[in-house]
Design an enzyme around this catalytic site. Sequence first.
Site, PDB file in Angstrom:
ATOM      1  N   GLU A 273       0.834  -1.212   0.000  1.00  5.56           N
ATOM      2  CA  GLU A 273       0.000   0.000   0.000  1.00  5.56           C
ATOM      3  C   GLU A 273       0.868   1.261   0.000  1.00  5.56           C
ATOM      4  OE1 GLU A 273      -2.313  -0.313   3.597  1.00  5.56           O
ATOM      5  OE2 GLU A 273      -3.487  -2.004   2.886  1.00  5.56           O
ATOM      6  N   CYS A 349      -3.664  33.658   9.946  1.00  4.82           N
ATOM      7  CA  CYS A 349      -3.512  34.341  11.232  1.00  4.82           C
ATOM      8  C   CYS A 349      -3.167  33.387  12.359  1.00  4.82           C
ATOM      9  CB  CYS A 349      -4.787  35.114  11.533  1.00  4.82           C
ATOM     10  SG  CYS A 349      -5.032  36.376  10.302  1.00  4.82           S
TER      11      CYS A 349
HETATM   12  N1  LLP Z   1      -1.764   2.046   4.450  1.00  7.73           N
HETATM   13  C1  LLP Z   1      -2.351   2.517   5.564  1.00  7.73           C
HETATM   14  C2  LLP Z   1      -3.274   1.671   6.298  1.00  7.73           C
HETATM   15  C3  LLP Z   1      -2.048   3.825   6.004  1.00  7.73           C
HETATM   16  O1  LLP Z   1      -2.622   4.285   7.107  1.00  7.73           O
HETATM   17  C4  LLP Z   1      -1.142   4.621   5.272  1.00  7.73           C
HETATM   18  C5  LLP Z   1      -0.834   5.991   5.685  1.00  7.73           C
HETATM   19  C6  LLP Z   1      -0.571   4.082   4.096  1.00  7.73           C
HETATM   20  C7  LLP Z   1      -0.897   2.789   3.729  1.00  7.73           C
HETATM   21  C8  LLP Z   1       0.363   4.853   3.221  1.00  7.73           C
HETATM   22  O2  LLP Z   1       1.534   5.193   3.873  1.00  7.73           O
HETATM   23  P1  LLP Z   1       2.739   5.884   3.057  1.00  7.73           P
HETATM   24  O3  LLP Z   1       3.251   4.868   2.073  1.00  7.73           O
HETATM   25  O4  LLP Z   1       2.209   7.077   2.382  1.00  7.73           O
HETATM   26  O5  LLP Z   1       3.729   6.208   4.104  1.00  7.73           O
HETATM   27  N2  LLP Z   1      -0.105  12.912   6.857  1.00  7.73           N
HETATM   28  C9  LLP Z   1       1.132  12.256   7.170  1.00  7.73           C
HETATM   29  C10 LLP Z   1       1.154  10.810   6.756  1.00  7.73           C
HETATM   30  C11 LLP Z   1      -0.007  10.006   7.288  1.00  7.73           C
HETATM   31  C12 LLP Z   1       0.015   8.573   6.856  1.00  7.73           C
HETATM   32  C13 LLP Z   1      -1.260   7.896   7.156  1.00  7.73           C
HETATM   33  N3  LLP Z   1      -1.351   6.544   6.715  1.00  7.73           N
HETATM   34  C14 LLP Z   1       2.286  13.057   6.583  1.00  7.73           C
HETATM   35  O6  LLP Z   1       2.043  14.085   5.955  1.00  7.73           O
HETATM   36  O7  LLP Z   1       3.442  12.697   6.756  1.00  7.73           O
END
Ligand code: LLP
Length: 431
Positions: A273, A349
């Site tokens: 994922e 702000c």
């Molecule tokens: N699978 C699940 C169940 C997840 O919760 C997430 C990310 C992913 C896959 C994908 O993860 P990635 O490959 O993108 O690391 N807003 C935060 C990141 C939150 C991630 C949430 N879950 C940021 O800006 O760093």
Amino acid sequence: MHHFVRKRGEMVCEDVPLRRIADAVGTPVYVYSHATLSHHYTVFDRAFAGIPHIICYSMKANPNGSIIRTFTNLGSGVDIVSGGELSRAIAAGAPPSKIVYSGVGKMEWEIVEALRQGILMFNVESRQELEAIDDIARRMRKKAPISLRVNPDVDPKTHPYISTGLKKNKFGIHIGQAVRDYEWAARRRHIEVVGVDCHIGSQLTEISPFLDAAGRVRALVDRLMRKGLDIRFVDIGGGLGITYQDEIPPDPRQYADAIAGAFRGLPVTIILEPGRVLVGNAGVLLTRMLYTKPSQEAGGKGKKKQFFIVDAAMNDLARPSLYGSFHAIEPVTARPRRKVVADVVGPICESGDFLARDRELPALVSGDLAAVMSAGAYGFSMSSTYNSRPRSAEVMVSGSRFEVVRERESVRDLTRPERTASFLARRRRDR
Ligand code: LLP
């Protein structure tokens, strides 16, 4: 690797100067490189070529339809976490047979819709959710394919807000209790156990937490198989990090080798994922300098500090304010200028509204363009209209072409869903 480079000093995305996009579409604007997106997907996919696998792009990183379609055109599935994402994924060409659905709080309408579409599997995060899915599937006379999202209690060594695989986190079912819940699930008439799932966090820059988690998941899969459960899918989540500043994350090959090694000999399909690693460095947030003003703080090395006030803000890119994240800031035209130390801030702000702090940058002036780098993941997707700022436009570049893939919101869009309460609209006569 990405396609935001300088040609004769000026920053381009593939063959399109960023300045041209800013002039045509205005700022702030997110700009994505189709070539970078495709390249990242292909490299990731090839890394797993040796084992049966399905890539389910984690669309929460960037749910723009053109981004999803870039990946589904290359054979990708999608990892979703809501009914809204399900609908967008289908609209962008994702086959339901390659959609996996995670999240601790799935609502009834969302479960109904996912069953109706016939998704690959629900990654179930609690016993009560399992009961709810069984009940809804019974009413719909369906069988719900599930895996349990197990929490392996592994420290991903990342920002605490984006760690998910620790005992104290809200995610998943503790791996020690999983066998009991699997046995329970296997006895339900409207549930079909098909897999095991795990996701320990995001922006991981070391391989060891992945290895630890995969090892624990492997032990569980072996136990479940010995008990006669037909585990066909092992979903190892996302989380592979990218370089924002000087991090050196494992490359997709190393990551794939580690995962393939952990599940060697098992007759399963591995589900991945990835979110950030596919889109993070494929996008920038293009912003224009509004004003500069001196700060009363010293900037170090005897230098005075400045505020660079730009037209993008924390509502457009929340990561620096929320996690203290680093995003490089690049002037779009590289005119020779002296270096200064600046806080790059937006019009919102709040003192927490900044894109960079204490950053050494060329002395930009009003009207200059700057690119906030590595903003393709969790940039637009986490944007809001705080301070009644319409959300920015999004543009995709391919070669020498660029197209708006989401229009800039208008001020009218901000109030369209609002209604004035009738008791306020009527003028009171008895005053
Ligand atoms: N699978 C699940 C169940 C997840 O919760 C997430 C990310 C992913 C896959 C994908 O993860 P990635 O490959 O993108 O690391 N807003 C935060 C990141 C939150 C991630 C949430 N879950 C940021 O800006 O760093």
